[in-house]
Design an enzyme around this catalytic site. Structure first.
Site, PDB file in Angstrom:
ATOM      1  N   GLY A  11       1.404  -1.257   0.296  1.00 43.94           N
ATOM      2  CA  GLY A  11      -0.009  -0.101  -0.267  1.00 43.94           C
ATOM      3  C   GLY A  11       1.071   1.350  -0.280  1.00 43.94           C
ATOM      4  O   GLY A  11       1.872   2.027   1.066  1.00 43.94           O
ATOM      5  N   ALA A  12       1.182   2.054  -1.277  1.00 50.42           N
ATOM      6  CA  ALA A  12       1.721   3.114  -0.706  1.00 50.42           C
ATOM      7  C   ALA A  12       1.119   4.201  -1.722  1.00 50.42           C
ATOM      8  O   ALA A  12       0.975   5.174  -1.790  1.00 50.42           O
ATOM      9  CB  ALA A  12       2.586   3.336  -2.047  1.00 50.42           C
ATOM     10  N   PRO A  95     -11.579   0.713   3.386  1.00 52.62           N
ATOM     11  CA  PRO A  95     -12.978   2.017   3.271  1.00 52.62           C
ATOM     12  C   PRO A  95     -13.993   1.467   4.538  1.00 52.62           C
ATOM     13  O   PRO A  95     -14.623   0.038   4.928  1.00 52.62           O
ATOM     14  CB  PRO A  95     -13.359   2.209   2.104  1.00 52.62           C
ATOM     15  CG  PRO A  95     -12.394   1.011   1.233  1.00 52.62           C
ATOM     16  CD  PRO A  95     -11.976   0.261   2.235  1.00 52.62           C
ATOM     17  N   GLU A 163      -0.823   3.952  13.080  1.00 51.45           N
ATOM     18  CA  GLU A 163      -0.004   5.146  12.210  1.00 51.45           C
ATOM     19  C   GLU A 163      -1.522   6.429  13.339  1.00 51.45           C
ATOM     20  O   GLU A 163      -2.121   6.287  12.371  1.00 51.45           O
ATOM     21  CB  GLU A 163      -0.069   5.562  10.523  1.00 51.45           C
ATOM     22  CG  GLU A 163       0.453   6.566  11.433  1.00 51.45           C
ATOM     23  CD  GLU A 163       1.774   6.680  11.500  1.00 51.45           C
ATOM     24  OE1 GLU A 163       2.172   6.022  11.085  1.00 51.45           O
ATOM     25  OE2 GLU A 163       1.919   7.934  12.049  1.00 51.45           O
ATOM     26  N   LYS A 222      -6.518   3.173  18.493  1.00 51.12           N
ATOM     27  CA  LYS A 222      -6.134   3.557  17.245  1.00 51.12           C
ATOM     28  C   LYS A 222      -7.962   4.245  17.132  1.00 51.12           C
ATOM     29  O   LYS A 222      -7.926   5.637  17.053  1.00 51.12           O
ATOM     30  CB  LYS A 222      -6.431   3.228  16.303  1.00 51.12           C
ATOM     31  CG  LYS A 222      -5.917   3.481  14.755  1.00 51.12           C
ATOM     32  CD  LYS A 222      -5.106   5.158  14.778  1.00 51.12           C
ATOM     33  CE  LYS A 222      -5.618   5.270  12.976  1.00 51.12           C
ATOM     34  NZ  LYS A 222      -4.774   6.861  12.689  1.00 51.12           N
ATOM     35  N   LYS A 269     -11.243  24.169  17.091  1.00 49.13           N
ATOM     36  CA  LYS A 269     -11.465  25.070  15.900  1.00 49.13           C
ATOM     37  C   LYS A 269     -12.490  25.027  15.468  1.00 49.13           C
ATOM     38  O   LYS A 269     -12.646  23.907  14.385  1.00 49.13           O
ATOM     39  CB  LYS A 269     -10.290  25.006  15.037  1.00 49.13           C
ATOM     40  CG  LYS A 269     -10.122  26.673  13.905  1.00 49.13           C
ATOM     41  CD  LYS A 269      -9.559  27.163  14.160  1.00 49.13           C
ATOM     42  CE  LYS A 269      -9.133  28.203  12.901  1.00 49.13           C
ATOM     43  NZ  LYS A 269      -9.866  29.440  13.567  1.00 49.13           N
ATOM     44  N   ALA A 270     -13.483  25.668  15.540  1.00 45.10           N
ATOM     45  CA  ALA A 270     -14.966  25.296  14.951  1.00 45.10           C
ATOM     46  C   ALA A 270     -14.490  25.132  13.203  1.00 45.10           C
ATOM     47  O   ALA A 270     -13.301  26.079  12.440  1.00 45.10           O
ATOM     48  CB  ALA A 270     -15.610  26.721  15.118  1.00 45.10           C
ATOM     49  N   CYS A 278     -10.010   9.606   7.800  1.00 50.52           N
ATOM     50  CA  CYS A 278     -10.281   8.739   9.216  1.00 50.52           C
ATOM     51  C   CYS A 278     -11.557   8.433  10.017  1.00 50.52           C
ATOM     52  O   CYS A 278     -12.233   7.622  11.153  1.00 50.52           O
ATOM     53  CB  CYS A 278      -8.574   9.205  10.066  1.00 50.52           C
ATOM     54  SG  CYS A 278      -7.481   8.521   9.075  1.00 50.52           S
TER      55      CYS A 278
HETATM   56  C1  UDX Z   1      -6.566  12.667  11.533  1.00 49.79           C
HETATM   57  C2  UDX Z   1      -5.183  12.082  13.362  1.00 49.79           C
HETATM   58  O1  UDX Z   1      -5.947  13.539  13.551  1.00 49.79           O
HETATM   59  C3  UDX Z   1      -4.306  11.323  12.717  1.00 49.79           C
HETATM   60  O2  UDX Z   1      -3.913  11.180  14.547  1.00 49.79           O
HETATM   61  C4  UDX Z   1      -4.321  10.087  12.256  1.00 49.79           C
HETATM   62  O3  UDX Z   1      -3.910   9.148  13.002  1.00 49.79           O
HETATM   63  C5  UDX Z   1      -5.559  10.692  11.551  1.00 49.79           C
HETATM   64  O4  UDX Z   1      -6.935  10.972  11.495  1.00 49.79           O
HETATM   65  P1  UDX Z   1      -6.085  13.519   9.586  1.00 49.79           P
HETATM   66  O5  UDX Z   1      -7.310  12.735   9.244  1.00 49.79           O
HETATM   67  O6  UDX Z   1      -4.983  13.312   8.518  1.00 49.79           O
HETATM   68  O7  UDX Z   1      -5.409  12.806  10.760  1.00 49.79           O
HETATM   69  O8  UDX Z   1      -6.454  15.434   9.781  1.00 49.79           O
HETATM   70  P2  UDX Z   1      -6.254  15.995  11.037  1.00 49.79           P
HETATM   71  O9  UDX Z   1      -6.015  16.846  11.430  1.00 49.79           O
HETATM   72  O10 UDX Z   1      -6.997  15.209  12.393  1.00 49.79           O
HETATM   73  O11 UDX Z   1      -7.640  17.122  10.947  1.00 49.79           O
HETATM   74  C6  UDX Z   1      -9.376  15.878  10.773  1.00 49.79           C
HETATM   75  C7  UDX Z   1     -10.201  17.326  10.747  1.00 49.79           C
HETATM   76  O12 UDX Z   1     -10.637  17.935  11.012  1.00 49.79           O
HETATM   77  C8  UDX Z   1      -9.890  18.196   8.960  1.00 49.79           C
HETATM   78  O13 UDX Z   1     -11.154  18.348   8.077  1.00 49.79           O
HETATM   79  C9  UDX Z   1     -10.507  19.590  10.001  1.00 49.79           C
HETATM   80  O14 UDX Z   1     -10.214  20.402   8.866  1.00 49.79           O
HETATM   81  C10 UDX Z   1     -11.004  19.208  11.174  1.00 49.79           C
HETATM   82  N1  UDX Z   1     -10.309  19.834  12.629  1.00 49.79           N
HETATM   83  C11 UDX Z   1      -9.699  19.725  13.093  1.00 49.79           C
HETATM   84  C12 UDX Z   1     -11.492  20.699  12.492  1.00 49.79           C
HETATM   85  O15 UDX Z   1     -12.469  21.271  12.242  1.00 49.79           O
HETATM   86  N2  UDX Z   1     -10.719  21.468  14.067  1.00 49.79           N
HETATM   87  C13 UDX Z   1     -10.248  21.178  14.730  1.00 49.79           C
HETATM   88  O16 UDX Z   1      -9.417  21.707  15.614  1.00 49.79           O
HETATM   89  C14 UDX Z   1      -9.642  20.280  14.394  1.00 49.79           C
HETATM   90  P1  ADP Z   2      -4.096   5.069   3.456  1.00 46.02           P
HETATM   91  O1  ADP Z   2      -4.513   6.843   3.720  1.00 46.02           O
HETATM   92  O2  ADP Z   2      -4.716   4.523   4.740  1.00 46.02           O
HETATM   93  O3  ADP Z   2      -3.402   5.166   2.497  1.00 46.02           O
HETATM   94  P2  ADP Z   2      -4.879   4.666   1.091  1.00 46.02           P
HETATM   95  O4  ADP Z   2      -6.043   4.704   0.091  1.00 46.02           O
HETATM   96  O5  ADP Z   2      -4.275   6.267   0.540  1.00 46.02           O
HETATM   97  O6  ADP Z   2      -5.224   4.994   1.525  1.00 46.02           O
HETATM   98  O7  ADP Z   2      -4.266   3.852   0.140  1.00 46.02           O
HETATM   99  C1  ADP Z   2      -4.188   2.498  -0.014  1.00 46.02           C
HETATM  100  C2  ADP Z   2      -3.010   1.829  -1.034  1.00 46.02           C
HETATM  101  O8  ADP Z   2      -2.979   0.920  -0.862  1.00 46.02           O
HETATM  102  C3  ADP Z   2      -3.549   2.390  -2.620  1.00 46.02           C
HETATM  103  O9  ADP Z   2      -2.993   2.483  -2.993  1.00 46.02           O
HETATM  104  C4  ADP Z   2      -4.534   0.867  -3.130  1.00 46.02           C
HETATM  105  O10 ADP Z   2      -4.187   0.382  -4.274  1.00 46.02           O
HETATM  106  C5  ADP Z   2      -3.479  -0.585  -2.181  1.00 46.02           C
HETATM  107  N1  ADP Z   2      -3.923  -1.573  -2.150  1.00 46.02           N
HETATM  108  C6  ADP Z   2      -5.117  -1.733  -2.312  1.00 46.02           C
HETATM  109  N2  ADP Z   2      -4.799  -3.144  -1.803  1.00 46.02           N
HETATM  110  C7  ADP Z   2      -2.953  -3.897  -2.084  1.00 46.02           C
HETATM  111  C8  ADP Z   2      -2.902  -4.740  -2.392  1.00 46.02           C
HETATM  112  N3  ADP Z   2      -3.712  -6.163  -2.354  1.00 46.02           N
HETATM  113  N4  ADP Z   2      -1.903  -5.014  -2.551  1.00 46.02           N
HETATM  114  C9  ADP Z   2      -1.135  -4.045  -3.294  1.00 46.02           C
HETATM  115  N5  ADP Z   2      -1.482  -2.368  -2.333  1.00 46.02           N
HETATM  116  C10 ADP Z   2      -3.354  -2.393  -2.012  1.00 46.02           C
END
Ligand code: UDX
Ligand code: ADP
Length: 466
Positions: A11-12, A95, A163, A222, A269-270, A278
């Site tokens: 997964g890249a 997903p 992560e 997590k 932050k509103a 996530c």
């Molecule tokens: C989140 C978690 O923070 C991270 O630890 C986990 O690994 C993945 O999910 P991410 O989704 O990348 O990270 O962004 P994050 O900064 O948490 O923001 C999520 C959403 O909340 C964004 O849309 C951001 O705009 C919103 N947000 C965040 C607010 O509206 N107000 C805030 O005060 C903080």
């Molecule tokens: P995340 O935010 O969790 O990293 P992404 O959708 O950005 O999620 O990345 C997940 C990646 O995993 C995608 O690029 C997808 O093509 C890859 N992937 C899913 N299933 C497989 C598999 N069986 N072998 C290799 N790559 C895969």
């Protein structure tokens, strides 16, 4: 297991790419190979011009440039990379299910299962398997089942190593994380596997920040960490409506409560609503797990965080319609920002998508400008909703790569992402080019409302009375 020398990451994406790039940078003695089925994505990671890598994150291209070709490799040859690695990270997407049991709530583990089967088929020796993707509690046991019963006798240890990086600050977060969490079995083999992964991270992370737990605690932590963060955003957002009806200002309220050291200032932050891959997915997952165990009150409690978030997005769009004299039919509305937050080109679950969808129902003409999101992604996001045909989305939405052009002749501007550059625009010039009365709906509380009002704008910042 002795020291790890070869790592494979399946997964890249937004998690696998940056995380492995950082491991490779910090551990030049470990060969790190990131594999993906998506050939286009791998080609982009290998693009000779490092600025073209598929994930935009401040500082990431420098990290990739340093390690790529030295001990960091991107490849589509999944089998070969699994075969040679002592440690395999699973970082594929999980997903929310769009079909069958748990539809709309449970995580779809199809890709995880495929990975496990592939690892079982290819492996000729013992390996440590690391869950990096956010997974429902007890997924490790499913992975273990598949590995132990479909493989050719190799032994596997399964670790959970969620992560916590946030997009937009991925490099900083990976470089100096608050903590690294590693869950594994309490058996001697489990503890040895945990130690092998601790040793990888200990190359740059102080040992006291590396927490070890059992697998279930790690998996649940997590989901819970994201649920807590999202809950804070929904909590502050729930007060924006009240502030808009009274003289209270949401920024002042956030500051006042955030200075209580027990509450803390972050994630208050509103906004027009949280997005990202996530928060929603993980909470839905938590809700689904709670329901599965018959814990109705627990499920309802967390579900409310999502309900409030959906309400916020809809409320923002409805407010725009109301303030534009109850009709946006044929009106030009400019969107500043499409990404779910600043400093990323990721648009998954971005509030902008849902606000656009709502306004398109009302026949608005939307012009979008985002500094990093590509045109094709914006149409993909709208088409993916399945609300209208691709042709209809193309007709209703134009993507413009100049903010001044995007705002020209508009009835209103909606600020949907908090990109820093928006603050530095020549707002007088934008005002002059708009239809009057010129309105701004600041869904991020980003712009200086007083300054804009002195130019002549009518401003509605989220959480303050206009
Ligand atoms: C989140 C978690 O923070 C991270 O630890 C986990 O690994 C993945 O999910 P991410 O989704 O990348 O990270 O962004 P994050 O900064 O948490 O923001 C999520 C959403 O909340 C964004 O849309 C951001 O705009 C919103 N947000 C965040 C607010 O509206 N107000 C805030 O005060 C903080
Ligand atoms: P995340 O935010 O969790 O990293 P992404 O959708 O950005 O999620 O990345 C997940 C990646 O995993 C995608 O690029 C997808 O093509 C890859 N992937 C899913 N299933 C497989 C598999 N069986 N072998 C290799 N790559 C895969």
């Amino acid at each position: 297991m002795s020291q790890i020398t070869k790592i494979c990451c399946i997964g890249a994406g937004y998690v696998g790419g940056p995380t492995m790039a950082m491991i490779a940078k910090k551990c030049p003695h470990i060969k790190v190979t990131v594999v993906d089925l998506n050939e286009q994505r791998i080609a982009a990671w290998n693009d000779p011009d490092v600025e073209n890598i598929p994930v935009y994150e401040p500082g990431l291209s420098e990290v990739v440039a340093e390690a790529r070709g030295r001990n960091l490799f991107f490849s589509t040859d999944v089998d070969a990379a699994i075969d040679e690695a002592e440690m395999v990270f699973i970082s594929v997407n999980t997903p929310t299910k769009t079909y069958g049991a748990g539809k709309g709530q449970a995580a779809d583990l199809k890709w995880i299962e495929l990975c496990a089967r592939q690892i079982a088929r290819v492996s000729k020796d013992n390996k440590i398997i690391v869950e990096k993707s956010t997974l429902p509690v007890r997924t490790a046991s499913a992975i273990k089942d598949i590995l132990m019963h479909t493989g050719n006798g190799s032994q596997f240890q399964i670790l959970s190593n969620p992560e916590f990086l946030a997009e937009g600050t991925a490099v900083e977060d990976l470089d100096a994380p608050d903590r690294v969490l590693i869950g594994g079995d309490s058996t001697a083999e489990g503890q040895t596997a945990i130690q092998a992964l601790v040793d990888v991270y200990a190359n740059w992370i102080p040992r006291e920040r590396i927490l070890t737990t059992n697998v279930w605690s790690s998996e649940l932590s997590k989901l819970t960490a994201n649920a807590f963060l999202a809950q804070r955003v929904s909590s502050i957002n729930s007060l924006t409506e009240l502030c808009e009806k009274t003289e209270a200002d949401i920024n002042e309220v956030a500051r006042a409560i955030g200075t209580d050291s027990r509450i803390g200032p972050k994630f208050l932050k509103a906004s027009v609503g949280f997005g990202g891959s996530c928060f929603q997915k993980d909470i839905l997952n938590l809700v689904y797990i709670a329901r599965t165990y018959g814990l109705q009150e627990v499920a309802d409690y967390w579900e409310q965080v999502i309900i409030m978030n959906d309400h916020q997005k809809k409320r923002f769009a409805n407010q725009m319609i109301r303030e534009l004299y109850n009709t946006v039919n044929g009106k030009k509305i400019s969107f500043l920002g499409w990404a779910f937050k600043k400093d990323t080109n990721d648009t998954r679950e971005s509030a902008a998508i849902y606000v656009a969808d709502h306004l398109l129902h009302e026949q608005a003409q939307i012009m979008v400008y985002d500094p990093k999101v590509l045109e094709g992604q914006i149409y993909f996001d709208l088409d993916y909703l399945g609300t209208r045909t691709s042709e209809e989305n193309k007709k209703g939405v134009s993507v413009i790569n100049d903010p001044y052009e995007a705002c020209k002749g508009a009835h209103a501007i909606a600020v949907l992402t908090e990109w820093d550059e928006f603050k530095d625009y020549d707002w007088q010039k934008i005002y002059d080019s708009m239809l009057k009365p010129a309105k701004i709906f600041d869904g991020r509380n980003l712009l200086d409302a007083n300054k804009l009002r002195s130019i002549g704008f009518i401003v509605q910042s989220i959480g303050t009375k206009s």
